[in-house]
Design a protein around this motif. Structure first.
Motif, mmCIF file in Angstrom:
data_model
loop_
_atom_site.group_PDB
_atom_site.id
_atom_site.type_symbol
_atom_site.label_atom_id
_atom_site.label_comp_id
_atom_site.label_asym_id
_atom_site.label_seq_id
_atom_site.Cartn_x
_atom_site.Cartn_y
_atom_site.Cartn_z
ATOM 1 N N VAL A 72 0.814 -1.218 0.000
ATOM 2 C CA VAL A 72 0.000 0.000 0.000
ATOM 3 C C VAL A 72 0.848 1.268 0.000
ATOM 4 O O VAL A 72 0.378 2.330 -0.429
ATOM 5 N N ASN A 73 2.087 1.175 0.477
ATOM 6 C CA ASN A 73 2.966 2.346 0.503
ATOM 7 C C ASN A 73 3.888 2.396 -0.711
ATOM 8 O O ASN A 73 4.872 3.132 -0.735
ATOM 9 N N ALA A 106 -5.631 -0.059 -2.929
ATOM 10 C CA ALA A 106 -5.568 0.576 -1.611
ATOM 11 C C ALA A 106 -4.235 1.288 -1.488
ATOM 12 O O ALA A 106 -3.257 0.939 -2.156
ATOM 13 N N ASN A 107 -4.204 2.302 -0.629
ATOM 14 C CA ASN A 107 -2.957 3.025 -0.360
ATOM 15 C C ASN A 107 -2.970 3.483 1.096
ATOM 16 O O ASN A 107 -3.854 3.101 1.872
ATOM 17 N N CYS A 108 -2.007 4.312 1.459
ATOM 18 C CA CYS A 108 -1.857 4.697 2.861
ATOM 19 C C CYS A 108 -2.958 5.626 3.365
ATOM 20 O O CYS A 108 -3.070 5.851 4.574
ATOM 21 N N THR A 109 -3.802 6.138 2.475
ATOM 22 C CA THR A 109 -4.900 6.999 2.918
ATOM 23 C C THR A 109 -6.121 6.198 3.352
ATOM 24 O O THR A 109 -6.983 6.707 4.053
ATOM 25 N N LEU A 131 -4.615 -9.898 0.410
ATOM 26 C CA LEU A 131 -5.322 -8.642 0.196
ATOM 27 C C LEU A 131 -4.844 -7.605 1.206
ATOM 28 O O LEU A 131 -4.483 -7.952 2.338
ATOM 29 N N PRO A 132 -4.856 -6.321 0.824
ATOM 30 C CA PRO A 132 -4.482 -5.272 1.781
ATOM 31 C C PRO A 132 -5.500 -5.179 2.914
ATOM 32 O O PRO A 132 -6.665 -5.561 2.752
ATOM 33 N N SER A 166 5.346 -1.939 4.078
ATOM 34 C CA SER A 166 5.520 -2.985 3.070
ATOM 35 C C SER A 166 4.928 -4.316 3.511
ATOM 36 O O SER A 166 4.814 -5.244 2.710
ATOM 37 N N SER A 167 4.534 -4.428 4.792
ATOM 38 C CA SER A 167 3.922 -5.667 5.277
ATOM 39 C C SER A 167 2.434 -5.728 4.953
ATOM 40 O O SER A 167 1.789 -6.749 5.196
ATOM 41 N N ASN A 168 1.888 -4.662 4.408
ATOM 42 C CA ASN A 168 0.469 -4.571 4.060
ATOM 43 C C ASN A 168 0.371 -4.489 2.540
ATOM 44 O O ASN A 168 0.678 -3.449 1.956
ATOM 45 N N TYR A 169 -0.056 -5.578 1.889
ATOM 46 C CA TYR A 169 0.077 -5.629 0.436
ATOM 47 C C TYR A 169 -0.997 -6.500 -0.210
ATOM 48 O O TYR A 169 -1.691 -7.278 0.442
#
Length: 263
Positions: free
Chosen positions: A99-100, A237-240, A145-146, A247-250
């Motif tokens: 996401v980042n 998805a992104n950081c907003t 999934l994020p 990087s652990s959220n992807y």
């Protein structure tokens, strides 16, 4: 823990095992011999598992609004862990976008995604939906999934302006989209992560036929030019709208087959 979007693989072995052991959904196994899959002897690069002659890859790395892009001939011997690599079982290619990650100037979402090319990967593909027949067949599995916004695209047709139709997973619901209608056709409401499926787009005569495991799901009218295929992990998805911002959220997709034909 939300099971819809927090079932991460600790390794890629599970997805590989499912490719070797599990039939496609709805397929008959009566009287059929068990399939045998042989891994390639050398599994260093994705181009050894998929024919990437006429593709380039965009990655969620690089600088702001300028993600890393790898074209041929460099793509033939390119791999980067964990964003674009052969899985540990040497049965497919792993695409991951956190996401980042860095995004393109035209999108707020990160991707590890192939874009169709021509002339041995030197020129962007661009074809008309009203001339000839254009087909992409792929076998893939959504692996991760994020968090929070658990949305991920695994394959798509794009035209000169925007995406035309995609395979999009939201939690456990797998959709085929049509333009801005992200819920145009529900394929299944019970998709389980790491389930391998076969998708197919066939474009001819101003129509797009979309198949899931060999069954026609929908026919979409589309007459524009400037079209091309894409496949990989396009995280929606992104950081907003998703946390943690790391990087652990992807989103992650594994592709085991990818074939494009034009006639």
């Amino acid at each position: 823990m939300n099971l819809n979007h927090k079932r991460r693989l600790t390794t890629t072995v599970l997805a590989a095992a499912m490719v070797m052991a599990a039939p496609l959904a709805g397929a008959s196994t009566a009287g059929a011999a068990s399939p045998v899959y042989t891994a390639a002897a050398d599994c260093s690069y994705p181009a050894q598992k998929l024919d990437l002659t006429n593709w380039k890859v965009t990655l969620p790395t690089g600088s702001s609004s300028s993600p890393t892009e790898i074209k041929q001939p460099s793509l033939a011997t390119f791999s980067v862990n964990p964003w674009f690599m052969v899985n540990s079982a040497c049965t497919g290619v792993q695409f991951r976008a956190a996401v980042n990650g860095v995004t393109t100037s035209g999108s707020g979402y990160p991707r590890s995604e192939l874009r169709e090319m021509t002339s041995n990967g030197t020129s962007n593909a661009s074809w008309s939906a009203t001339s000839g027949t254009h087909t992409m067949v792929f076998r893939e599995a959504f692996n991760s999934l994020p968090d929070v916004k658990s949305h991920l695209v695994g394959a798509q047709i794009h035209d000169a302006d925007d995406d035309v139709t995609v395979f999009r997973l939201e939690g456990t619901s797998l959709y085929i989209t049509k333009g801005d209608d992200t819920h145009y056709k529900l394929v299944t409401s019970d998709y389980k992560l790491n389930t391998v499926y076969e998708g197919k787009f066939v474009v001819s005569g101003g129509k797009i036929k979309v198949y899931y495991n060999g069954v026609l799901q929908t026919t979409i009218t589309h007459t524009a030019s400037g079209n091309y295929f894409k496949a990989g992990a396009y995280t929606q998805a992104n950081c907003t709208n998703s946390s943690p911002c790391s990087s652990s959220n992807y989103g992650q997709v594994s592709i085991y087959k990818l074939a494009v034909t034009h006639s």
